[in-house]
Design an enzyme around this catalytic site. Structure first.
Site, mmCIF file in Angstrom:
data_model
loop_
_atom_site.group_PDB
_atom_site.id
_atom_site.type_symbol
_atom_site.label_atom_id
_atom_site.label_comp_id
_atom_site.label_asym_id
_atom_site.label_seq_id
_atom_site.Cartn_x
_atom_site.Cartn_y
_atom_site.Cartn_z
ATOM 1 N N ASN A 1 12.102 -8.993 7.340
ATOM 2 C CA ASN A 1 12.333 -7.764 6.569
ATOM 3 C C ASN A 1 11.879 -6.525 7.329
ATOM 4 O OD1 ASN A 1 12.005 -8.333 2.946
ATOM 5 N ND2 ASN A 1 13.642 -8.776 4.357
ATOM 6 N N HIS B 1 21.592 -3.356 0.163
ATOM 7 C CA HIS B 1 20.274 -3.732 -0.353
ATOM 8 C C HIS B 1 19.181 -3.652 0.710
ATOM 9 C CE1 HIS B 1 17.822 -5.476 -3.505
ATOM 10 N NE2 HIS B 1 17.431 -6.458 -2.724
ATOM 11 N N TRP B 2 19.528 -3.917 1.964
ATOM 12 C CA TRP B 2 18.550 -3.894 3.051
ATOM 13 C C TRP B 2 18.411 -2.482 3.597
ATOM 14 C CZ3 TRP B 2 20.839 -8.796 5.792
ATOM 15 C CH2 TRP B 2 20.317 -9.954 5.192
ATOM 16 N N ARG C 1 18.257 -17.375 9.762
ATOM 17 C CA ARG C 1 18.171 -17.543 8.306
ATOM 18 C C ARG C 1 18.547 -18.974 7.907
ATOM 19 N NH1 ARG C 1 16.937 -13.365 4.201
ATOM 20 N NH2 ARG C 1 16.587 -11.488 5.418
ATOM 21 N N GLY D 1 15.389 -14.566 -1.128
ATOM 22 C CA GLY D 1 16.691 -14.900 -0.570
ATOM 23 C C GLY D 1 16.587 -15.919 0.530
ATOM 24 N N ASN E 1 9.912 -4.612 -0.849
ATOM 25 C CA ASN E 1 11.362 -4.735 -0.833
ATOM 26 C C ASN E 1 11.815 -5.689 -1.930
ATOM 27 O OD1 ASN E 1 13.568 -6.831 0.955
ATOM 28 N ND2 ASN E 1 14.153 -4.864 0.099
#
Length: 294
Positions: free
Chosen positions: A51, A269-270, A185, A43, A108
């Site tokens: 992460n 998702h995280w 990010r 991503g 992950n």
């Protein structure tokens, strides 16, 4: 007696480099004890540090934590390969370079797929496996999921707005996505080399070709061989995951001989970020459980 909160390791003090014959692999190391390899997902702007930085303090009290940065994501030296193909080879080079022949692993999303593929190809490499979403196969939900479609949109036409839409798809509670997270990010995701690598994975044509190859390839896809993974495995998932919907967990849960499934409520998702404390508790209980190893 109240136990003291462990110190949070810093980026600079944990960063390491491992030269290999295919470039430098960078990683973060914290703690002492049995080795625990942590593999990040994919991503825009992803890194292993982002992460797992929030989990290192808890895990480093029990394990020698090794957070590998995959080639193609802007931290380790770049690769000309598709990042998903380069990742398992990087793990092998990394473990060989550190002289490790058996480790526990946390993966992950993409990192979980990499761990699963290696566990199939190299039985005995992992003592125990923890996956965080991602592994398996859509059984009831459409594929690709909403989060993957938003990832493709950002990769094709990067903008802060598209990045925020994708990041919101990763979580149950949008408040988890802070301005600081967006900015860090954005800076990495728009680096030209990192963006070019992302387009090899998530450009529209690349993703379409990958999905077609998965259906029509000469070799069975990894999810059809999950029954070969004999290491005890903890599958963790967010109940409200919009990237890898939770029905994907049914296949690995049913076919992997020593798998157990833990689904976190109010979580996307995280999982390791949004349900940090509950996830760490479940993972540490699993990894530290006596007996049951192959």
């Amino acid at each position: 007696m109240i136990e003291a909160t462990p110190a949070v390791p810093s980026y600079a003090e944990t960063l390491r480099e491992l030269p290999t014959d295919q470039g430098v692999l960078r990683y973060h190391e914290a703690g002492d004890g049995p080795p625990l390899l942590l593999l990040h997902g994919s991503g825009p702007g992803v890194t292993g540090w982002r992460n797992y930085r929030g989990n290192l303090a808890a895990f480093a009290r029990h394990f020698r934590c090794l957070v590998l940065e995959f080639p193609g994501f802007g931290v380790s030296d770049p690769t000309d390969e598709h990042p998903m193909l380069a990742a398992p080879k990087a793990v092998v080079r990394f473990l060989e370079g550190l002289g490790l022949d058996r480790v526990d692993v946390v993966g992950n999303s993409m990192g979980g797929i990499v761990a699963a593929k290696l566990a199939i190809a190299r039985p005995g490499l992992f003592r125990r496996i923890v996956s965080v979403g991602g592994i398996g196969r859509n059984l009831f939900s459409p594929s690709p999921g909403e989060g993957i479609k938003l990832l493709v949109e950002f990769t094709e036409n990067p903008s802060r707005e598209a990045l925020v839409r994708w990041m919101h798809s990763m979580v149950y509670d949008p408040a988890v996505v802070t301005d600081e997270m967006v900015e860090e990010r954005w800076a990495q995701a728009t680096d030209p080399d990192t963006l070019a690598s992302a387009r090899r994975m998530f450009g529209r044509e690349a993703l379409t070709a990958l999905l077609a190859a998965d259906e029509a390839g000469d070799q069975p896809p990894y999810w059809a061989m999950l029954h070969k993974i004999t290491a005890p495995t903890l599958i963790t998932w967010g109940r409200d995951d919009r990237v890898s919907p939770v029905d994907m967990a049914l296949l690995p849960m049913r076919t992997m001989p020593k798998a157990e499934l833990h689904i976190m409520p109010d979580c996307g998702h995280w999982v390791m970020i949004e349900q940090k404390d509950a996830w760490e508790s479940a993972v540490l209980a699993f990894l530290n459980r006596p007996g049951g190893d192959v």
